[in-house]
Design a protein around this motif. Structure first.
Motif, PDB file in Angstrom:
ATOM      1  N   GLY A  15       0.870  -1.184   0.000  1.00  0.00           N
ATOM      2  CA  GLY A  15       0.000   0.000   0.000  1.00  0.00           C
ATOM      3  C   GLY A  15       0.900   1.224   0.000  1.00  0.00           C
ATOM      4  N   ASN A  45      -6.577  -2.503  -2.899  1.00  0.00           N
ATOM      5  CA  ASN A  45      -6.721  -1.331  -2.041  1.00  0.00           C
ATOM      6  C   ASN A  45      -7.881  -0.448  -2.416  1.00  0.00           C
ATOM      7  OD1 ASN A  45      -4.658  -2.275  -0.640  1.00  0.00           O
ATOM      8  ND2 ASN A  45      -3.125  -0.869  -1.420  1.00  0.00           N
ATOM      9  N   LEU A  46      -8.523   0.031  -1.388  1.00  0.00           N
ATOM     10  CA  LEU A  46      -9.705   0.851  -1.583  1.00  0.00           C
ATOM     11  C   LEU A  46      -9.556   2.019  -0.617  1.00  0.00           C
ATOM     12  CD1 LEU A  46     -13.226  -0.429  -1.821  1.00  0.00           C
ATOM     13  CD2 LEU A  46     -12.764   1.001   0.111  1.00  0.00           C
ATOM     14  N   SER A  47      -9.712   3.189  -1.133  1.00  0.00           N
ATOM     15  CA  SER A  47      -9.609   4.349  -0.270  1.00  0.00           C
ATOM     16  C   SER A  47     -10.511   5.405  -0.850  1.00  0.00           C
ATOM     17  CB  SER A  47      -8.152   4.817  -0.264  1.00  0.00           C
ATOM     18  OG  SER A  47      -8.053   6.071   0.334  1.00  0.00           O
ATOM     19  N   ARG A 107      -6.369   4.210  -6.128  1.00  0.00           N
ATOM     20  CA  ARG A 107      -5.254   3.459  -5.557  1.00  0.00           C
ATOM     21  C   ARG A 107      -4.628   2.462  -6.530  1.00  0.00           C
ATOM     22  NH1 ARG A 107      -4.752   3.569  -0.037  1.00  0.00           N
ATOM     23  NH2 ARG A 107      -2.970   2.222  -0.440  1.00  0.00           N
ATOM     24  N   ASP A 160       0.775  -3.995   6.513  1.00  0.00           N
ATOM     25  CA  ASP A 160      -0.259  -4.846   5.931  1.00  0.00           C
ATOM     26  C   ASP A 160      -1.680  -4.340   6.175  1.00  0.00           C
ATOM     27  OD1 ASP A 160       0.450  -5.473   8.559  1.00  0.00           O
ATOM     28  OD2 ASP A 160      -0.435  -7.458   8.475  1.00  0.00           O
ATOM     29  N   GLY A 184     -15.921   0.974   5.610  1.00  0.00           N
ATOM     30  CA  GLY A 184     -15.967   1.894   4.478  1.00  0.00           C
ATOM     31  C   GLY A 184     -16.505   1.144   3.275  1.00  0.00           C
ATOM     32  N   LEU A 280     -12.330  -2.034   6.093  1.00  0.00           N
ATOM     33  CA  LEU A 280     -12.417  -1.430   7.424  1.00  0.00           C
ATOM     34  C   LEU A 280     -11.628  -0.126   7.466  1.00  0.00           C
ATOM     35  CD1 LEU A 280     -12.008  -4.518   9.779  1.00  0.00           C
ATOM     36  CD2 LEU A 280     -14.065  -3.143   9.427  1.00  0.00           C
ATOM     37  N   VAL A 300       3.806   0.087  10.490  1.00  0.00           N
ATOM     38  CA  VAL A 300       3.551   1.410   9.893  1.00  0.00           C
ATOM     39  C   VAL A 300       2.134   1.483   9.307  1.00  0.00           C
ATOM     40  CG1 VAL A 300       5.989   1.863   9.311  1.00  0.00           C
ATOM     41  CG2 VAL A 300       4.537   0.663   7.662  1.00  0.00           C
ATOM     42  N   ASP A 302      -1.780   2.015   8.346  1.00  0.00           N
ATOM     43  CA  ASP A 302      -3.030   1.562   8.969  1.00  0.00           C
ATOM     44  C   ASP A 302      -2.780   0.450   9.981  1.00  0.00           C
ATOM     45  OD1 ASP A 302      -4.765   3.269   7.758  1.00  0.00           O
ATOM     46  OD2 ASP A 302      -5.929   1.730   6.717  1.00  0.00           O
ATOM     47  N   THR A 307      -4.955   6.508  11.451  1.00  0.00           N
ATOM     48  CA  THR A 307      -5.981   7.139  10.616  1.00  0.00           C
ATOM     49  C   THR A 307      -6.636   8.230  11.451  1.00  0.00           C
ATOM     50  OG1 THR A 307      -6.393   4.941   9.717  1.00  0.00           O
ATOM     51  CG2 THR A 307      -7.896   6.671   9.024  1.00  0.00           C
ATOM     52  N   VAL A 314     -11.038  12.738   6.107  1.00  0.00           N
ATOM     53  CA  VAL A 314     -10.582  11.389   6.486  1.00  0.00           C
ATOM     54  C   VAL A 314      -9.143  11.315   6.016  1.00  0.00           C
ATOM     55  CG1 VAL A 314     -10.880   8.898   6.197  1.00  0.00           C
ATOM     56  CG2 VAL A 314     -12.865  10.390   6.119  1.00  0.00           C
ATOM     57  N   ASP A 318      -1.721  10.160   3.998  1.00  0.00           N
ATOM     58  CA  ASP A 318      -0.582  11.035   4.321  1.00  0.00           C
ATOM     59  C   ASP A 318       0.097  10.583   5.611  1.00  0.00           C
ATOM     60  OD1 ASP A 318      -2.834  12.004   5.799  1.00  0.00           O
ATOM     61  OD2 ASP A 318      -1.847  13.934   6.091  1.00  0.00           O
TER      62      ASP A 318
HETATM   63  C1  LIG Z   1     -13.760   3.913   2.344  1.00  0.00           C
HETATM   64  C2  LIG Z   1     -12.447   4.510   2.753  1.00  0.00           C
HETATM   65  C3  LIG Z   1     -12.216   5.851   2.516  1.00  0.00           C
HETATM   66  C4  LIG Z   1     -10.986   6.425   2.855  1.00  0.00           C
HETATM   67  N1  LIG Z   1     -10.741   7.710   2.496  1.00  0.00           N
HETATM   68  C5  LIG Z   1      -9.502   8.233   2.644  1.00  0.00           C
HETATM   69  C6  LIG Z   1      -9.170   9.492   2.082  1.00  0.00           C
HETATM   70  O1  LIG Z   1      -9.959  10.133   1.387  1.00  0.00           O
HETATM   71  N2  LIG Z   1      -7.922   9.983   2.333  1.00  0.00           N
HETATM   72  C7  LIG Z   1      -6.985   9.293   3.061  1.00  0.00           C
HETATM   73  O2  LIG Z   1      -5.863   9.772   3.220  1.00  0.00           O
HETATM   74  N3  LIG Z   1      -7.284   8.080   3.565  1.00  0.00           N
HETATM   75  C8  LIG Z   1      -8.504   7.529   3.375  1.00  0.00           C
HETATM   76  N4  LIG Z   1      -8.790   6.270   3.843  1.00  0.00           N
HETATM   77  C9  LIG Z   1      -7.758   5.569   4.646  1.00  0.00           C
HETATM   78  C10 LIG Z   1      -6.646   5.051   3.752  1.00  0.00           C
HETATM   79  O3  LIG Z   1      -7.180   4.262   2.726  1.00  0.00           O
HETATM   80  C11 LIG Z   1      -5.654   4.238   4.571  1.00  0.00           C
HETATM   81  O4  LIG Z   1      -5.298   4.940   5.719  1.00  0.00           O
HETATM   82  C12 LIG Z   1      -4.404   3.912   3.764  1.00  0.00           C
HETATM   83  O5  LIG Z   1      -4.740   3.139   2.646  1.00  0.00           O
HETATM   84  C13 LIG Z   1      -3.394   3.167   4.636  1.00  0.00           C
HETATM   85  O6  LIG Z   1      -2.307   2.762   3.851  1.00  0.00           O
HETATM   86  P1  LIG Z   1      -1.464   1.482   4.243  1.00  0.00           P
HETATM   87  O7  LIG Z   1      -0.373   1.396   3.233  1.00  0.00           O
HETATM   88  O8  LIG Z   1      -1.107   1.510   5.672  1.00  0.00           O
HETATM   89  O9  LIG Z   1      -2.468   0.264   4.110  1.00  0.00           O
HETATM   90  P2  LIG Z   1      -3.211  -0.298   2.783  1.00  0.00           P
HETATM   91  O10 LIG Z   1      -3.362   0.769   1.786  1.00  0.00           O
HETATM   92  O11 LIG Z   1      -4.425  -0.996   3.268  1.00  0.00           O
HETATM   93  O12 LIG Z   1      -2.160  -1.351   2.236  1.00  0.00           O
HETATM   94  C14 LIG Z   1      -1.925  -2.579   2.880  1.00  0.00           C
HETATM   95  C15 LIG Z   1      -1.410  -3.552   1.837  1.00  0.00           C
HETATM   96  O13 LIG Z   1      -0.978  -4.740   2.482  1.00  0.00           O
HETATM   97  C16 LIG Z   1      -1.403  -5.846   1.695  1.00  0.00           C
HETATM   98  N5  LIG Z   1      -1.437  -6.998   2.619  1.00  0.00           N
HETATM   99  C17 LIG Z   1      -2.261  -7.168   3.687  1.00  0.00           C
HETATM  100  N6  LIG Z   1      -1.988  -8.337   4.304  1.00  0.00           N
HETATM  101  C18 LIG Z   1      -0.977  -8.912   3.601  1.00  0.00           C
HETATM  102  C19 LIG Z   1      -0.269 -10.134   3.754  1.00  0.00           C
HETATM  103  N7  LIG Z   1      -0.541 -10.967   4.752  1.00  0.00           N
HETATM  104  N8  LIG Z   1       0.702 -10.426   2.851  1.00  0.00           N
HETATM  105  C20 LIG Z   1       0.990  -9.558   1.827  1.00  0.00           C
HETATM  106  N9  LIG Z   1       0.342  -8.395   1.636  1.00  0.00           N
HETATM  107  C21 LIG Z   1      -0.619  -8.066   2.530  1.00  0.00           C
HETATM  108  C22 LIG Z   1      -2.757  -5.419   1.160  1.00  0.00           C
HETATM  109  O14 LIG Z   1      -3.160  -6.167   0.032  1.00  0.00           O
HETATM  110  C23 LIG Z   1      -2.484  -3.967   0.828  1.00  0.00           C
HETATM  111  O15 LIG Z   1      -1.977  -3.797  -0.472  1.00  0.00           O
HETATM  112  C24 LIG Z   1      -9.994   5.661   3.510  1.00  0.00           C
HETATM  113  C25 LIG Z   1     -10.234   4.311   3.777  1.00  0.00           C
HETATM  114  C26 LIG Z   1     -11.437   3.733   3.375  1.00  0.00           C
HETATM  115  C27 LIG Z   1     -11.657   2.283   3.619  1.00  0.00           C
END
Ligand SMILES: Cc1cc2nc3c(=O)[nH]c(=O)nc-3n(C[C@H](O)[C@H](O)[C@H](O)COP(=O)(O)OP(=O)(O)OC[C@H]3O[C@@H](n4cnc5c(N)ncnc54)[C@H](O)[C@@H]3O)c2cc1C
Length: 432
Positions: A15, A45-47, A107, A160, A184, A280, A300, A302, A307, A314, A318
């Motif tokens: 992500g 990924n969904l955001s 994303r 993750d 979400g 979630l 690191v 989420d 969040t 939201v 960043d």
């Molecule tokens: C509906 C919704 C709306 C949102 N709106 C916003 C917004 O407008 N602005 C904003 O800044 N944030 C928003 N967020 C929050 C934002 O999406 C997250 O905070 C952000 O994506 C976190 O990034 P991350 O890299 O920590 O996690 P993620 O983006 O979730 O990435 C985690 C990655 O780990 C991978 N993974 C998980 N488990 C494993 C495993 N066991 N082995 C290998 N890979 C794995 C997943 O496939 C994924 O690619 C929103 C979230 C949702 C759900």
């Protein structure tokens, strides 16, 4: 360590947090593997999609010139929705447009681009592989297990995402409480760019972010969003799990109601649904962070509970990027010193606390409790606003009354009590 590690660093999850951490560490010459369970980075990924660009621009100063974002967001619209009426506040500011401080993103495109940058810097990107568990030798995390395979590294970065089974299954983190998470749900709706520009009164570069509360989510704590992309709209809801359960409502029914809400319907009509998903969202703020450094492991994004939902914005992306920057500089220093114990990696905790991430998480630490308790925001306050405005605009030949009287009458008929309104106002000013 019993065996010579395969890599300096294993990053779990491509992500925004994982890709940026991998890019930063590979750029410093460390050997890095970035493991992603999805077929491609971003595919899972969904955001909602508004990225506040300040942190990504410290990693990629030319982000706005080179990265695949959708539109610069310089118009924000906050709308209280009631059955049969809505009251909105528009905020447009040329300073936001100039700064490019917020952009809409999809994303699948953004994460793929970030992974390409990590690969270009020397990281090995391994998509389609799910990490099942961590390898622990004594107290030290020394690698990961994926199916039949074991990979070893001096440091593992858990990026993750919100479920973070990896750290939880290793007994390093506890399951978040129900009230600390929301669900979400998001649809991507395709529309001709000319229709988007006409409907939202924007040019081809710029866009709008809507935040909606109240009847559009059937009064469930949380709210709706609607963001303009180049040729699509990101339309969704973030709904508190505990409130959904209390009100015995189903996400899918609320989402149908949301899409049919007249304002939302007028903005999405004629569009084609091209993507739909649920995910979630952390809602617990600073209280969710907990311990983020263990021997050989840092957490690191989420996965670390980073969040912030203030009702107006939201934020997660960043903060995830900010945490990746803080972690990668600490991990690099630990690798150079040859000390990847918890003490050796503790620079991450210090970096995070002094960065905007730690400071903002702390500043907004009362926001979750406020958003949980100020139930008027999800219905009664919007109706009260509409009733006061109705008193001003419904010129029907009956004698007019001063606004103070109109407001008093509206309050009398509303379940909202003046004292509660004042308390929520004060609490809101302090919490948000
Ligand atoms: C509906 C919704 C709306 C949102 N709106 C916003 C917004 O407008 N602005 C904003 O800044 N944030 C928003 N967020 C929050 C934002 O999406 C997250 O905070 C952000 O994506 C976190 O990034 P991350 O890299 O920590 O996690 P993620 O983006 O979730 O990435 C985690 C990655 O780990 C991978 N993974 C998980 N488990 C494993 C495993 N066991 N082995 C290998 N890979 C794995 C997943 O496939 C994924 O690619 C929103 C979230 C949702 C759900």
């Amino acid at each position: 360590m019993a065996e010579e590690p395969d890599f300096d660093v294993i990053v779990i999850g491509a992500g925004v947090a994982g890709t940026v951490a991998a890019y930063q560490l590979a750029s410093k010459g460390h050997s890095v593997v970035l493991i992603e369970r999805g077929e491609a980075p971003g595919s899972k990924n969904l955001s909602g999609g508004i990225l506040y660009t300040h942190s990504i621009k410290t990693v990629f100063p030319d982000f706005l010139e080179t990265a695949p974002y959708e539109r610069k967001i310089d118009k924000n619209r906050i709308v209280f929705t009631n059955p049969g009426s809505w009251v909105g506040v528009d905020y447009q500011d040329a300073r936001l447009a100039q700064l490019g401080s917020a952009v809409s993103v999809l994303r699948a495109k953004l994460d793929a681009w970030l992974a390409e940058q990590a690969e270009g810097a020397g990281a090995m990107v391994m998509p389609g592989v799910r990490v099942d568990s961590l390898i622990k030798e004594g107290e030290q995390i020394t690698g990961v297990v994926a199916g039949e395979d074991e990979l070893r590294a001096r440091v593992v970065i858990a990026a993750d995402g919100v479920n973070s089974f990896i750290a939880r299954d290793a007994g390093l983190r506890t399951k978040p409480r129900h009230e600390q998470q929301a669900v979400g749900v998001k649809a991507v709706i395709k529309l001709d760019p000319a229709v988007i520009e006409d409907r939202f009164n924007v040019d081809s570069e710029h866009g709008v972010a809507y935040a909606l509360v109240g009847d559009c989510s059937l009064g469930v704590g949380g709210g709706g969003f609607l963001y303009t992309n180049k040729d699509t709209l990101s339309v969704g809801l973030v709904l508190r799990l505990d409130d959904l359960e209390k009100k015995k409502l189903r996400t899918v029914d609320i989402f149908d109601h949301y899409l049919e809400y007249p304002l939302v319907d007028s903005l999405v009509k004629g569009g084609e649904l091209v993507e739909y998903g649920c995910h979630l969202v952390n809602e617990g703020g600073e209280a969710m962070m907990g311990q983020l450094v263990f021997p050989g492991l840092v957490i690191v994004g989420d996965a670390a509970g980073l969040t912030l939902n203030t009702g107006l914005t939201v934020r997660g992306m960043d903060l995830a990027i900010g945490s990746a920057i803080a972690a990668s500089s600490a991990v690099s220093a630990a690798l150079e010193k040859g000390d990847t114990s918890a003490a050796g990696l503790s620079g991450y905790t210090a970096n995070l606390a002094s960065s905007f991430v730690g400071q903002d998480m702390h500043t907004y630490n009362k926001a979750p409790a406020f958003l949980e308790s100020a139930v008027g925001m999800y219905g009664d306050y919007g109706q009260l606003l509409a009733d006061v405005l109705h008193g001003a605009f419904s010129l029907d030949g009956t004698p007019r009354q001063h606004m103070s009287k109109v407001a008093r009458q509206a309050l009398k008929k509303s379940p909202v009590k003046l004292m509660q309104l004042a308390k929520d106002g004060l609490k809101g000013l302090k919490a948000l």
